[in-house]
Design a protein around this motif. Structure first.
Motif, mmCIF file in Angstrom:
data_model
loop_
_atom_site.group_PDB
_atom_site.id
_atom_site.type_symbol
_atom_site.label_atom_id
_atom_site.label_comp_id
_atom_site.label_asym_id
_atom_site.label_seq_id
_atom_site.Cartn_x
_atom_site.Cartn_y
_atom_site.Cartn_z
ATOM 1 N N LEU A 134 -38.247 6.404 -2.212
ATOM 2 C CA LEU A 134 -37.935 7.722 -2.760
ATOM 3 C C LEU A 134 -36.876 8.376 -1.893
ATOM 4 C CD1 LEU A 134 -38.559 9.956 -4.827
ATOM 5 C CD2 LEU A 134 -40.346 10.768 -3.269
ATOM 6 N N ASP A 135 -35.710 8.643 -2.487
ATOM 7 C CA ASP A 135 -34.595 9.233 -1.753
ATOM 8 C C ASP A 135 -34.250 10.583 -2.388
ATOM 9 O OD1 ASP A 135 -32.423 9.748 -0.172
ATOM 10 O OD2 ASP A 135 -31.067 8.373 -1.222
ATOM 11 N N LEU A 136 -34.563 11.662 -1.678
ATOM 12 C CA LEU A 136 -34.317 13.015 -2.180
ATOM 13 C C LEU A 136 -33.268 13.704 -1.330
ATOM 14 C CD1 LEU A 136 -37.984 14.263 -2.796
ATOM 15 C CD2 LEU A 136 -36.405 13.292 -4.464
ATOM 16 N N GLU A 137 -32.277 14.289 -1.974
ATOM 17 C CA GLU A 137 -31.273 15.098 -1.291
ATOM 18 C C GLU A 137 -31.479 16.545 -1.721
ATOM 19 O OE1 GLU A 137 -27.288 13.746 -1.739
ATOM 20 O OE2 GLU A 137 -27.795 11.637 -1.421
ATOM 21 N N ARG A 138 -31.957 17.376 -0.819
ATOM 22 C CA ARG A 138 -32.302 18.747 -1.175
ATOM 23 C C ARG A 138 -31.092 19.672 -1.003
ATOM 24 N NH1 ARG A 138 -37.581 19.505 -1.962
ATOM 25 N NH2 ARG A 138 -39.021 17.844 -1.356
ATOM 26 N N GLY A 139 -30.112 19.498 -1.897
ATOM 27 C CA GLY A 139 -28.925 20.350 -1.855
ATOM 28 C C GLY A 139 -28.931 21.385 -2.956
ATOM 29 N N TYR A 140 -30.070 22.014 -3.196
ATOM 30 C CA TYR A 140 -30.183 22.973 -4.280
ATOM 31 C C TYR A 140 -30.978 24.182 -3.807
ATOM 32 C CZ TYR A 140 -34.633 20.522 -4.536
ATOM 33 O OH TYR A 140 -35.834 19.947 -4.225
ATOM 34 N N GLY A 141 -30.854 25.282 -4.525
ATOM 35 C CA GLY A 141 -31.538 26.502 -4.157
ATOM 36 C C GLY A 141 -32.828 26.686 -4.931
ATOM 37 N N ALA A 142 -33.518 27.786 -4.603
ATOM 38 C CA ALA A 142 -34.795 28.076 -5.265
ATOM 39 C C ALA A 142 -34.598 28.484 -6.717
ATOM 40 C CB ALA A 142 -35.521 29.187 -4.505
ATOM 41 N N ASP A 143 -33.341 28.784 -7.109
ATOM 42 C CA ASP A 143 -33.084 29.240 -8.479
ATOM 43 C C ASP A 143 -32.771 28.088 -9.434
ATOM 44 O OD1 ASP A 143 -30.704 28.604 -7.274
ATOM 45 O OD2 ASP A 143 -29.572 30.261 -8.173
ATOM 46 N N ALA A 144 -32.796 26.844 -8.954
ATOM 47 C CA ALA A 144 -32.516 25.693 -9.814
ATOM 48 C C ALA A 144 -33.739 25.389 -10.668
ATOM 49 C CB ALA A 144 -32.143 24.472 -8.973
ATOM 50 N N GLY A 145 -33.548 25.378 -11.989
ATOM 51 C CA GLY A 145 -34.662 25.159 -12.905
ATOM 52 C C GLY A 145 -34.468 23.945 -13.787
ATOM 53 N N ILE A 146 -35.578 23.351 -14.213
ATOM 54 C CA ILE A 146 -35.541 22.166 -15.064
ATOM 55 C C ILE A 146 -36.734 22.222 -16.022
ATOM 56 C CG2 ILE A 146 -36.934 20.769 -13.475
ATOM 57 C CD1 ILE A 146 -35.219 18.352 -14.273
ATOM 58 N N ALA A 147 -36.595 21.616 -17.178
ATOM 59 C CA ALA A 147 -37.711 21.548 -18.130
ATOM 60 C C ALA A 147 -38.818 20.671 -17.552
ATOM 61 C CB ALA A 147 -37.238 20.997 -19.470
ATOM 62 N N PRO A 148 -40.082 21.091 -17.667
ATOM 63 C CA PRO A 148 -41.177 20.302 -17.069
ATOM 64 C C PRO A 148 -41.344 18.940 -17.719
ATOM 65 C CG PRO A 148 -42.041 22.062 -18.462
ATOM 66 C CD PRO A 148 -40.574 22.301 -18.330
ATOM 67 N N PHE A 149 -41.691 17.963 -16.893
ATOM 68 C CA PHE A 149 -42.027 16.597 -17.319
ATOM 69 C C PHE A 149 -40.829 15.787 -17.806
ATOM 70 C CE2 PHE A 149 -46.163 18.799 -18.157
ATOM 71 C CZ PHE A 149 -46.861 18.205 -17.120
ATOM 72 N N ILE A 150 -39.602 16.314 -17.675
ATOM 73 C CA ILE A 150 -38.433 15.518 -18.051
ATOM 74 C C ILE A 150 -38.327 14.297 -17.143
ATOM 75 C CG2 ILE A 150 -35.911 15.468 -18.053
ATOM 76 C CD1 ILE A 150 -36.961 16.804 -20.505
ATOM 77 N N LEU A 151 -38.398 14.515 -15.833
ATOM 78 C CA LEU A 151 -38.285 13.416 -14.879
ATOM 79 C C LEU A 151 -39.574 12.598 -14.815
ATOM 80 C CD1 LEU A 151 -36.483 15.278 -11.942
ATOM 81 C CD2 LEU A 151 -35.477 14.104 -13.901
ATOM 82 N N MET A 152 -40.693 13.275 -15.040
ATOM 83 C CA MET A 152 -41.994 12.624 -14.936
ATOM 84 C C MET A 152 -42.125 11.433 -15.878
ATOM 85 S SD MET A 152 -44.925 12.371 -13.703
ATOM 86 C CE MET A 152 -46.296 11.364 -14.222
ATOM 87 N N THR A 153 -41.548 11.549 -17.057
ATOM 88 C CA THR A 153 -41.651 10.470 -18.045
ATOM 89 C C THR A 153 -41.074 9.172 -17.509
ATOM 90 O OG1 THR A 153 -41.432 12.100 -19.799
ATOM 91 C CG2 THR A 153 -41.077 9.807 -20.406
ATOM 92 N N PHE A 154 -39.933 9.264 -16.838
ATOM 93 C CA PHE A 154 -39.291 8.060 -16.310
ATOM 94 C C PHE A 154 -40.089 7.467 -15.150
ATOM 95 C CE2 PHE A 154 -35.749 10.824 -17.843
ATOM 96 C CZ PHE A 154 -35.439 10.092 -18.967
ATOM 97 N N VAL A 155 -40.666 8.336 -14.305
ATOM 98 C CA VAL A 155 -41.465 7.847 -13.179
ATOM 99 C C VAL A 155 -42.735 7.168 -13.684
ATOM 100 C CG1 VAL A 155 -42.723 8.528 -11.107
ATOM 101 C CG2 VAL A 155 -40.547 9.622 -11.656
ATOM 102 N N GLU A 156 -43.395 7.807 -14.623
ATOM 103 C CA GLU A 156 -44.603 7.217 -15.194
ATOM 104 C C GLU A 156 -44.293 5.874 -15.844
ATOM 105 O OE1 GLU A 156 -47.732 7.953 -18.857
ATOM 106 O OE2 GLU A 156 -45.846 9.061 -18.713
ATOM 107 N N ASN A 157 -43.162 5.811 -16.563
ATOM 108 C CA ASN A 157 -42.757 4.581 -17.234
ATOM 109 C C ASN A 157 -42.530 3.451 -16.228
ATOM 110 O OD1 ASN A 157 -41.762 3.596 -20.058
ATOM 111 N ND2 ASN A 157 -40.228 2.876 -18.601
ATOM 112 N N ALA A 158 -41.916 3.801 -15.084
ATOM 113 C CA ALA A 158 -41.641 2.784 -14.066
ATOM 114 C C ALA A 158 -42.935 2.218 -13.485
ATOM 115 C CB ALA A 158 -40.779 3.382 -12.963
#
Length: 380
Positions: A259-283
């Protein structure tokens, strides 16, 4: 006859694909406008199509249409939609003046074709004062009317499309919530996670305690924190990390997760829930379970500005394994549908399935959330 055959052979959507319907629309619009002005449908048709006034009428069609498209496809997206109202009004006024002025020569050409002059036929002398008074009368009114009509049609069309997309999004949201609700209380996932933690209690109490905390955070996020259309990216990432740690407990020792995370974002960055989760679960669901070899999942996430770059890859069971794209959580096809609804034109999804691996690459434009001062202080 030959033209009709050509039109029949061409694809059925060519008329709309190339927007050919705009030509008869503007012709019909000007005909109806002129017929109402002179109160005679026959005289209007004769004057427009079967007299020397065709040139004048053509000028009334072509130049207001240019002003309309210049406004809709250049001024509106570049200035009006970006809040640059002063520049928009200035250039719109210049477009209207240019269109009105370019219509006037049509009077001169019509008079010339009739073997007369514009002064006798239209009371239009050859001086600038006469030109000015003619341009600000019917040509100006025609141009403003065409732009107003086109803007009304465009705004109505956009409103209808927005309503349809919102309705589709609400329907998709309800279906997705039902599917995720079923997943949240999936006995297979719950019991396996609980059993893994139970066996850790005696073997490694500290790890069991940490795992139980992650399990609690996982359920809390699923039940309470993902009800909004957009959630902070930090929460989604924390959820993914908890999910990954619990899945690693359930998998055999031959599975390696990077798991490689680059935390170059602020607290105001928003995303729809479970968008990324689907791909992780699938893997995790379709990673190779072969014994005697190294099985792996590689996850990378980076943010540049407000654009998210997410990649996930896993090895598979080879060419005889299942088609991954047809399985996994709510399904990759369903998540792509959600992306189309929530991020129209603001994402790029690349899915590659090879004999020995499966890779997903997602580029997504994040949404800027309103963050309270206290949250900003904590993030800072």
């Amino acid at each position: 006859m030959g033209l009709i055959l050509i039109l029949l052979i061409m694809p059925q959507n060519w008329f709309f694909k190339y927007k050919i319907y705009h030509i008869p629309f503007w012709m019909l619009y000007n005909y109806l406008l002129w017929a109402l002005t002179i109160d005679s449908a026959y005289e209007a048709a004769h004057e427009i199509f079967f007299s020397v006034f065709f040139i004048k009428c053509f000028f009334y069609v072509i130049f207001p249409a240019f002003a309309v498209y210049f406004n809709l496809y250049f001024l509106v997206p570049r200035y009006l939609q970006k809040g640059r109202y002063g520049w928009y009004l200035l250039f719109l006024a210049l477009a209207i003046i240019a269109s009105s002025s370019l219509i006037v020569p049509g009077y001169y050409l019509s008079a010339w074709l009739a073997g007369s002059n514009a002064n006798k036929m239209f009371g239009l002398a050859g001086d600038w004062n006469s030109f000015y008074h003619m341009a600000k009368s019917d040509p100006l009114k025609s141009t403003i009317a065409a732009i107003t009509l086109a803007m009304s049609i465009k705004l109505t069309k956009n409103w209808i499309e927005t309503q349809r997309r919102q309705q589709a999004l609400e329907k998709e949201k309800l279906e997705t919530e039902l599917k995720f609700l079923k997943y949240q209380f999936n006995p297979h996932f719950l019991f396996n996670s609980i059993n893994s933690i139970f066996f850790l209690i005696h073997k490694n109490p500290d790890m069991a305690s940490a795992s139980l905390a992650k399990f609690s955070e996982l359920l809390r996020h699923q039940l309470y924190e993902c009800n909004d259309q957009q959630i902070p990216l930090d929460k989604e990432i924390a959820y993914l990390q908890n999910f990954i740690e619990l899945e690693k407990l359930r998998q055999n020792q031959s599975l390696v997760v990077e798991l490689d995370l680059e935390r170059g974002y602020g607290a105001d960055a928003g995303i729809a829930p479970f968008i990324l989760m689907t791909f992780v679960e699938n893997a995790f669901k379709h990673v190779s379970k072969e014994k005697g070899q190294l099985n792996w999942i590689s996850i990378g996430l980076a943010v540049s500005g407000m654009q998210l770059h997410f990649t996930i890859a896993n090895n598979t069971a080879g060419p005889n394994g299942p088609e991954v794209i047809n399985y996994g959580g709510i399904g990759l096809k369903n998540v792509q549908r959600r992306l189309d609804l929530i991020y129209p034109g603001d994402y790029h999804l690349d899915i590659q399935q090879k004999p020995e691996s499966f890779t997903v690459a997602l580029k997504l434009q994040l949404v800027q959330l309103e963050v309270s001062p206290s949250a900003q202080l904590i993030a800072g």
